[in-house]
Motif scaffolding. Structure first.
Motif, mmCIF file in Angstrom:
data_model
loop_
_atom_site.group_PDB
_atom_site.id
_atom_site.type_symbol
_atom_site.label_atom_id
_atom_site.label_comp_id
_atom_site.label_asym_id
_atom_site.label_seq_id
_atom_site.Cartn_x
_atom_site.Cartn_y
_atom_site.Cartn_z
ATOM 1 N N ASP A 1 37.601 37.260 49.792
ATOM 2 C CA ASP A 1 37.017 38.106 50.834
ATOM 3 C C ASP A 1 37.861 38.121 52.099
ATOM 4 O OD1 ASP A 1 36.561 35.566 51.736
ATOM 5 O OD2 ASP A 1 34.467 35.901 52.257
ATOM 6 N N GLY A 2 39.055 37.621 52.034
ATOM 7 C CA GLY A 2 39.925 37.715 53.200
ATOM 8 C C GLY A 2 40.896 36.578 53.311
ATOM 9 N N GLY B 1 41.737 41.945 47.124
ATOM 10 C CA GLY B 1 41.283 41.645 48.476
ATOM 11 C C GLY B 1 40.043 42.445 48.790
ATOM 12 N N VAL B 2 38.956 41.744 49.060
ATOM 13 C CA VAL B 2 37.671 42.391 49.347
ATOM 14 C C VAL B 2 37.418 42.309 50.846
ATOM 15 C CG1 VAL B 2 35.209 42.422 48.839
ATOM 16 C CG2 VAL B 2 36.833 41.654 47.083
ATOM 17 N N GLY B 3 37.443 43.443 51.513
ATOM 18 C CA GLY B 3 37.145 43.440 52.939
ATOM 19 C C GLY B 3 38.311 43.885 53.787
ATOM 20 N N PRO B 4 38.123 43.825 55.090
ATOM 21 C CA PRO B 4 39.117 44.382 56.007
ATOM 22 C C PRO B 4 40.266 43.444 56.371
ATOM 23 C CG PRO B 4 37.197 43.697 57.236
ATOM 24 C CD PRO B 4 36.885 43.464 55.778
ATOM 25 N N VAL C 1 34.382 47.280 51.733
ATOM 26 C CA VAL C 1 33.026 46.761 51.905
ATOM 27 C C VAL C 1 32.252 47.702 52.813
ATOM 28 C CG1 VAL C 1 33.630 44.352 51.497
ATOM 29 C CG2 VAL C 1 33.774 45.264 53.802
ATOM 30 N N GLY C 2 30.950 47.498 52.879
ATOM 31 C CA GLY C 2 30.097 48.320 53.734
ATOM 32 C C GLY C 2 29.096 49.131 52.933
ATOM 33 N N ASP C 3 29.489 49.534 51.734
ATOM 34 C CA ASP C 3 28.614 50.293 50.846
ATOM 35 C C ASP C 3 28.610 49.554 49.504
ATOM 36 O OD1 ASP C 3 27.396 52.025 49.052
ATOM 37 O OD2 ASP C 3 28.712 53.733 49.497
ATOM 38 N N PRO C 4 27.506 48.882 49.163
ATOM 39 C CA PRO C 4 27.481 48.058 47.948
ATOM 40 C C PRO C 4 27.902 48.803 46.686
ATOM 41 C CG PRO C 4 25.517 47.655 49.255
ATOM 42 C CD PRO C 4 26.232 48.805 49.897
ATOM 43 N N LEU D 1 35.655 47.225 42.858
ATOM 44 C CA LEU D 1 35.952 45.979 42.150
ATOM 45 C C LEU D 1 36.121 46.228 40.656
ATOM 46 C CD1 LEU D 1 36.397 42.951 42.320
ATOM 47 C CD2 LEU D 1 33.931 42.632 42.146
ATOM 48 N N LEU D 2 35.246 47.030 40.077
ATOM 49 C CA LEU D 2 35.383 47.364 38.653
ATOM 50 C C LEU D 2 36.676 48.129 38.394
ATOM 51 C CD1 LEU D 2 31.713 48.305 37.728
ATOM 52 C CD2 LEU D 2 32.992 46.284 37.015
ATOM 53 N N ALA D 3 37.026 49.045 39.297
ATOM 54 C CA ALA D 3 38.273 49.799 39.137
ATOM 55 C C ALA D 3 39.478 48.866 39.211
ATOM 56 C CB ALA D 3 38.371 50.890 40.203
#
Length: 190
Positions: free
Chosen positions: A10-11, A51-54, A76-79, A86-88
């Motif tokens: 997440d970062g 990388g998940v997030g900003p 992130v921001g829209d589940p 993430l699946l992609a």
């Protein structure tokens, strides 16, 4: 089968010794350390980075060291968008891992492979009809398969366009069938 590392985070590092003063310098060093560890095994075990997030820009260094740059970004921001991204990312990794060359086995009973009877088939994902991939010794047009060495083959290799298509269909199945030459056993006639 191929072993890989998929590093999803997440970062950039924060906490566990990467807090307090000089935070950015500590983050950079933690990423450099991770990249060095990844680089040490990259020849045998590539590392993919999600990388998940900003706050993930430093993570590209880990992807570079792992031999898989650029890192794959998940917003992130829209589940539902995060889930789709993430699946992609996982599908993209799986597609890159699809093999485009297949070693020719050595028969255990002493017979030899009949190189005129090798059959290569692709069953696309989604239940489509199985397709026979044609032999194309010089890969004219980029489709088909060929031997790595026509004089002494050790692998069946896909031509460029076929490899790209196989890797794009992460759920597809490739079958390579080898047939051995028929042994002629001489039986003395009395």
């Amino acid at each position: 089968e191929k072993t890989v590392i998929v590093f999803a985070t997440d970062g950039e590092p924060y906490g566990c010794g990467v807090e307090g003063s000089n935070l950015y310098a500590k983050q950079v060093q933690a990423v450099k350390d991770a990249a060095a560890a990844v680089a040490a095994v990259a020849a045998d075990i590539p590392t993919y980075v999600i990388g998940v997030g900003p706050s993930v820009t430093l993570l590209n260094d880990v992807a570079v060291a792992g031999g898989t740059a650029p890192y794959l970004a998940v917003t992130v921001g829209d589940p539902s968008k995060t889930t789709a991204d993430l699946l992609a990312a996982m599908t993209a990794i799986r597609g890159q891992l699809a093999s485009c060359d297949f070693p020719i086995p050595t028969p255990t009973d002493g017979r030899k492979i009949d190189y005129n009877k090798v059959k290569v088939e692709l069953k696309p994902s989604g239940g489509g009809a199985t397709q026979t991939i044609p032999y194309n010794p010089d890969c004219t047009g980029g489709l088909g398969w060929h031997y790595d060495n026509t004089a002494a083959p050790t692998k069946v290799d896909f031509c460029g366009g076929t490899c790209t298509a196989v890797q794009a269909d992460a759920g597809g199945e490739v079958t390579v069938s080898f047939t051995c030459e028929v042994q002629q056993n001489a039986v003395p006639i009395k």
